[in-house]
Design a protein around this motif. Structure first.
Motif, PDB file in Angstrom:
ATOM      1  N   ALA A  81      42.041  41.517 -31.759  1.00  0.00           N
ATOM      2  CA  ALA A  81      42.306  42.562 -30.709  1.00  0.00           C
ATOM      3  C   ALA A  81      43.384  43.360 -31.138  1.00  0.00           C
ATOM      4  O   ALA A  81      44.258  43.262 -31.772  1.00  0.00           O
ATOM      5  N   THR A  82      43.066  44.746 -30.746  1.00  0.00           N
ATOM      6  CA  THR A  82      44.221  45.764 -31.065  1.00  0.00           C
ATOM      7  C   THR A  82      45.401  45.450 -30.558  1.00  0.00           C
ATOM      8  O   THR A  82      46.541  45.755 -30.892  1.00  0.00           O
ATOM      9  N   TRP A  83      45.504  44.850 -29.488  1.00  0.00           N
ATOM     10  CA  TRP A  83      46.655  44.604 -28.740  1.00  0.00           C
ATOM     11  C   TRP A  83      47.130  43.243 -29.105  1.00  0.00           C
ATOM     12  O   TRP A  83      48.488  42.645 -28.334  1.00  0.00           O
ATOM     13  N   CYS A  84      46.632  42.405 -30.055  1.00  0.00           N
ATOM     14  CA  CYS A  84      47.079  41.220 -30.267  1.00  0.00           C
ATOM     15  C   CYS A  84      47.919  41.345 -31.796  1.00  0.00           C
ATOM     16  O   CYS A  84      47.379  41.473 -32.641  1.00  0.00           O
ATOM     17  N   ALA A  85      49.429  41.159 -31.580  1.00  0.00           N
ATOM     18  CA  ALA A  85      50.185  41.544 -32.526  1.00  0.00           C
ATOM     19  C   ALA A  85      49.974  40.399 -33.954  1.00  0.00           C
ATOM     20  O   ALA A  85      49.921  40.941 -35.177  1.00  0.00           O
ATOM     21  N   PRO A  86      49.832  39.351 -33.752  1.00  0.00           N
ATOM     22  CA  PRO A  86      49.557  38.388 -34.967  1.00  0.00           C
ATOM     23  C   PRO A  86      47.999  38.982 -35.601  1.00  0.00           C
ATOM     24  O   PRO A  86      48.079  38.675 -36.834  1.00  0.00           O
ATOM     25  N   CYS A  87      47.288  39.228 -34.703  1.00  0.00           N
ATOM     26  CA  CYS A  87      46.054  39.771 -35.298  1.00  0.00           C
ATOM     27  C   CYS A  87      45.963  41.033 -36.220  1.00  0.00           C
ATOM     28  O   CYS A  87      45.583  41.168 -37.350  1.00  0.00           O
ATOM     29  N   VAL A  88      46.782  42.020 -35.795  1.00  0.00           N
ATOM     30  CA  VAL A  88      46.991  43.233 -36.425  1.00  0.00           C
ATOM     31  C   VAL A  88      47.943  43.004 -37.634  1.00  0.00           C
ATOM     32  O   VAL A  88      47.465  43.457 -38.666  1.00  0.00           O
ATOM     33  N   GLU A  89      48.873  42.165 -37.524  1.00  0.00           N
ATOM     34  CA  GLU A  89      49.932  41.509 -38.647  1.00  0.00           C
ATOM     35  C   GLU A  89      49.074  41.142 -39.920  1.00  0.00           C
ATOM     36  O   GLU A  89      49.394  41.182 -41.049  1.00  0.00           O
ATOM     37  N   GLU A  90      47.986  40.186 -39.533  1.00  0.00           N
ATOM     38  CA  GLU A  90      47.432  39.625 -40.699  1.00  0.00           C
ATOM     39  C   GLU A  90      46.249  40.557 -41.311  1.00  0.00           C
ATOM     40  O   GLU A  90      45.617  40.232 -42.248  1.00  0.00           O
ATOM     41  N   MET A  91      45.600  41.622 -40.606  1.00  0.00           N
ATOM     42  CA  MET A  91      44.672  42.378 -40.930  1.00  0.00           C
ATOM     43  C   MET A  91      44.828  43.089 -42.717  1.00  0.00           C
ATOM     44  O   MET A  91      43.938  42.893 -43.410  1.00  0.00           O
ATOM     45  N   PRO A  92      46.176  43.596 -42.820  1.00  0.00           N
ATOM     46  CA  PRO A  92      46.188  44.078 -44.177  1.00  0.00           C
ATOM     47  C   PRO A  92      46.250  42.840 -45.207  1.00  0.00           C
ATOM     48  O   PRO A  92      45.637  43.007 -46.470  1.00  0.00           O
ATOM     49  N   GLU A  93      46.624  41.684 -45.132  1.00  0.00           N
ATOM     50  CA  GLU A  93      46.298  40.627 -45.929  1.00  0.00           C
ATOM     51  C   GLU A  93      44.892  40.139 -45.996  1.00  0.00           C
ATOM     52  O   GLU A  93      44.499  39.953 -47.135  1.00  0.00           O
ATOM     53  N   LEU A  94      44.277  40.346 -44.958  1.00  0.00           N
ATOM     54  CA  LEU A  94      42.649  40.064 -44.797  1.00  0.00           C
ATOM     55  C   LEU A  94      42.032  40.970 -45.894  1.00  0.00           C
ATOM     56  O   LEU A  94      41.123  40.863 -46.552  1.00  0.00           O
ATOM     57  N   ASP A 114      37.953  43.809 -27.687  1.00  0.00           N
ATOM     58  CA  ASP A 114      38.437  44.854 -27.310  1.00  0.00           C
ATOM     59  C   ASP A 114      37.233  45.814 -26.990  1.00  0.00           C
ATOM     60  O   ASP A 114      36.136  45.850 -27.205  1.00  0.00           O
ATOM     61  N   SER A 115      37.837  47.182 -26.296  1.00  0.00           N
ATOM     62  CA  SER A 115      36.871  48.110 -26.073  1.00  0.00           C
ATOM     63  C   SER A 115      36.405  49.033 -27.206  1.00  0.00           C
ATOM     64  O   SER A 115      37.270  49.052 -28.380  1.00  0.00           O
ATOM     65  N   PRO A 116      35.150  49.382 -27.208  1.00  0.00           N
ATOM     66  CA  PRO A 116      34.915  50.552 -28.287  1.00  0.00           C
ATOM     67  C   PRO A 116      35.696  51.326 -28.822  1.00  0.00           C
ATOM     68  O   PRO A 116      35.981  51.811 -29.910  1.00  0.00           O
ATOM     69  N   ALA A 117      36.227  51.926 -27.574  1.00  0.00           N
ATOM     70  CA  ALA A 117      37.036  53.332 -27.964  1.00  0.00           C
ATOM     71  C   ALA A 117      38.435  52.618 -28.825  1.00  0.00           C
ATOM     72  O   ALA A 117      39.009  53.482 -29.856  1.00  0.00           O
ATOM     73  N   ASN A 118      38.875  51.500 -28.309  1.00  0.00           N
ATOM     74  CA  ASN A 118      40.268  51.036 -28.941  1.00  0.00           C
ATOM     75  C   ASN A 118      39.936  50.582 -30.314  1.00  0.00           C
ATOM     76  O   ASN A 118      40.685  51.037 -31.248  1.00  0.00           O
ATOM     77  N   ILE A 119      38.682  50.109 -30.495  1.00  0.00           N
ATOM     78  CA  ILE A 119      38.398  49.441 -31.889  1.00  0.00           C
ATOM     79  C   ILE A 119      38.204  50.910 -33.045  1.00  0.00           C
ATOM     80  O   ILE A 119      38.474  50.752 -33.859  1.00  0.00           O
ATOM     81  N   ALA A 120      37.496  51.849 -32.389  1.00  0.00           N
ATOM     82  CA  ALA A 120      37.093  53.051 -33.283  1.00  0.00           C
ATOM     83  C   ALA A 120      38.557  53.635 -33.570  1.00  0.00           C
ATOM     84  O   ALA A 120      38.540  53.796 -34.831  1.00  0.00           O
ATOM     85  N   GLU A 121      39.289  53.873 -32.802  1.00  0.00           N
ATOM     86  CA  GLU A 121      40.582  54.488 -32.802  1.00  0.00           C
ATOM     87  C   GLU A 121      41.391  53.720 -34.012  1.00  0.00           C
ATOM     88  O   GLU A 121      42.133  54.039 -34.782  1.00  0.00           O
ATOM     89  N   TYR A 133      33.588  44.736 -36.400  1.00  0.00           N
ATOM     90  CA  TYR A 133      32.480  45.039 -35.212  1.00  0.00           C
ATOM     91  C   TYR A 133      33.101  44.933 -33.993  1.00  0.00           C
ATOM     92  O   TYR A 133      34.021  44.197 -33.649  1.00  0.00           O
ATOM     93  N   VAL A 134      32.452  45.598 -32.755  1.00  0.00           N
ATOM     94  CA  VAL A 134      32.890  45.489 -31.451  1.00  0.00           C
ATOM     95  C   VAL A 134      32.250  44.525 -30.855  1.00  0.00           C
ATOM     96  O   VAL A 134      31.146  44.292 -30.529  1.00  0.00           O
ATOM     97  N   GLY A 135      33.061  43.375 -30.519  1.00  0.00           N
ATOM     98  CA  GLY A 135      32.451  42.123 -29.780  1.00  0.00           C
ATOM     99  C   GLY A 135      32.603  42.404 -28.296  1.00  0.00           C
ATOM    100  O   GLY A 135      31.904  41.687 -27.445  1.00  0.00           O
TER     101      GLY A 135
END
Length: 185
Positions: A81-94, A114-121, A133-135
């Motif tokens: 999720a965009t609001w999940c700090a550990p999620c966002v932190e691991e994305m560059p490594e992924l 998360d919402s489609p708008a947040n994921i798109a942004e 993908y937007v789940g």
């Protein structure tokens, strides 16, 4: 109004941070108990993975995509999720891992809770080297079906080409362990 929203976001961020710390202390666990027979594991994994492949989700650009396009290929599915700090932190490594594996048999995909708008942004701002993908909130149900009993994020599932869940990871990924797991496939 702004202060009330700020407090809600702060509470969510603290809860996610605490969940991330807790999850990072846990080690990856197998999808099914080792004592269970191979037939039992196959039956248990086939249902949730089949449900995953039946999904049609919008990508970061709003275009609906069938997840069945990944069937028959080893897959690393990252729920985030965009609001999940550990999620966002691991994305560059992924993203780096996906780049390292270019031309290899397996694929990483992300499913945003998360919402489609947040994921798109988010997708527009960040360079993500794998499909996102937007789940939405139904993505949480899908992650639970795949073994995320507590609904925590990030949650990652390693699925073999045979459609079997090979391993699940709750919390921020330990990339040395993940690389070893991928190498053993």
């Amino acid at each position: 109004m702004f202060k009330k929203n700020y407090l809600i976001y702060a509470a969510i961020a603290i809860a996610c941070g605490a969940a991330g710390v807790w999850a990072s202390l846990k080690t990856a666990r197998p999808a099914a108990p080792a004592a269970a027979g191979a037939a039992t594991q196959g039956a248990a994994a086939a249902g949730p993975v089949a449900a995953l492949y039946q999904q049609k989700l919008k990508d970061g650009k709003g275009v609906e995509q069938a997840l069945a396009q990944w069937q028959g290929k080893p897959l690393l599915v990252n729920f985030w999720a965009t609001w999940c700090a550990p999620c966002v932190e691991e994305m560059p490594e992924l993203s780096a891992l996906q780049g390292e594996q270019a031309g290899k048999a397996w694929q990483i995909i992300g499913i945003g809770i998360d919402s489609p708008a947040n994921i798109a942004e988010f997708a527009e701002k960040h360079k993500i080297a794998y499909p996102v993908y937007v789940g939405g909130m139904s993505g949480t149900d899908l992650s639970r079906q795949l073994g995320n009993a507590h609904g925590g994020l990030p949650f990652t599932v390693l699925i073999g080409a045979d459609g079997q869940v090979k391993k699940t990871y709750l919390g921020r990924l330990k990339f040395d362990q993940l690389r070893a797991d991928l190498a053993s496939m």
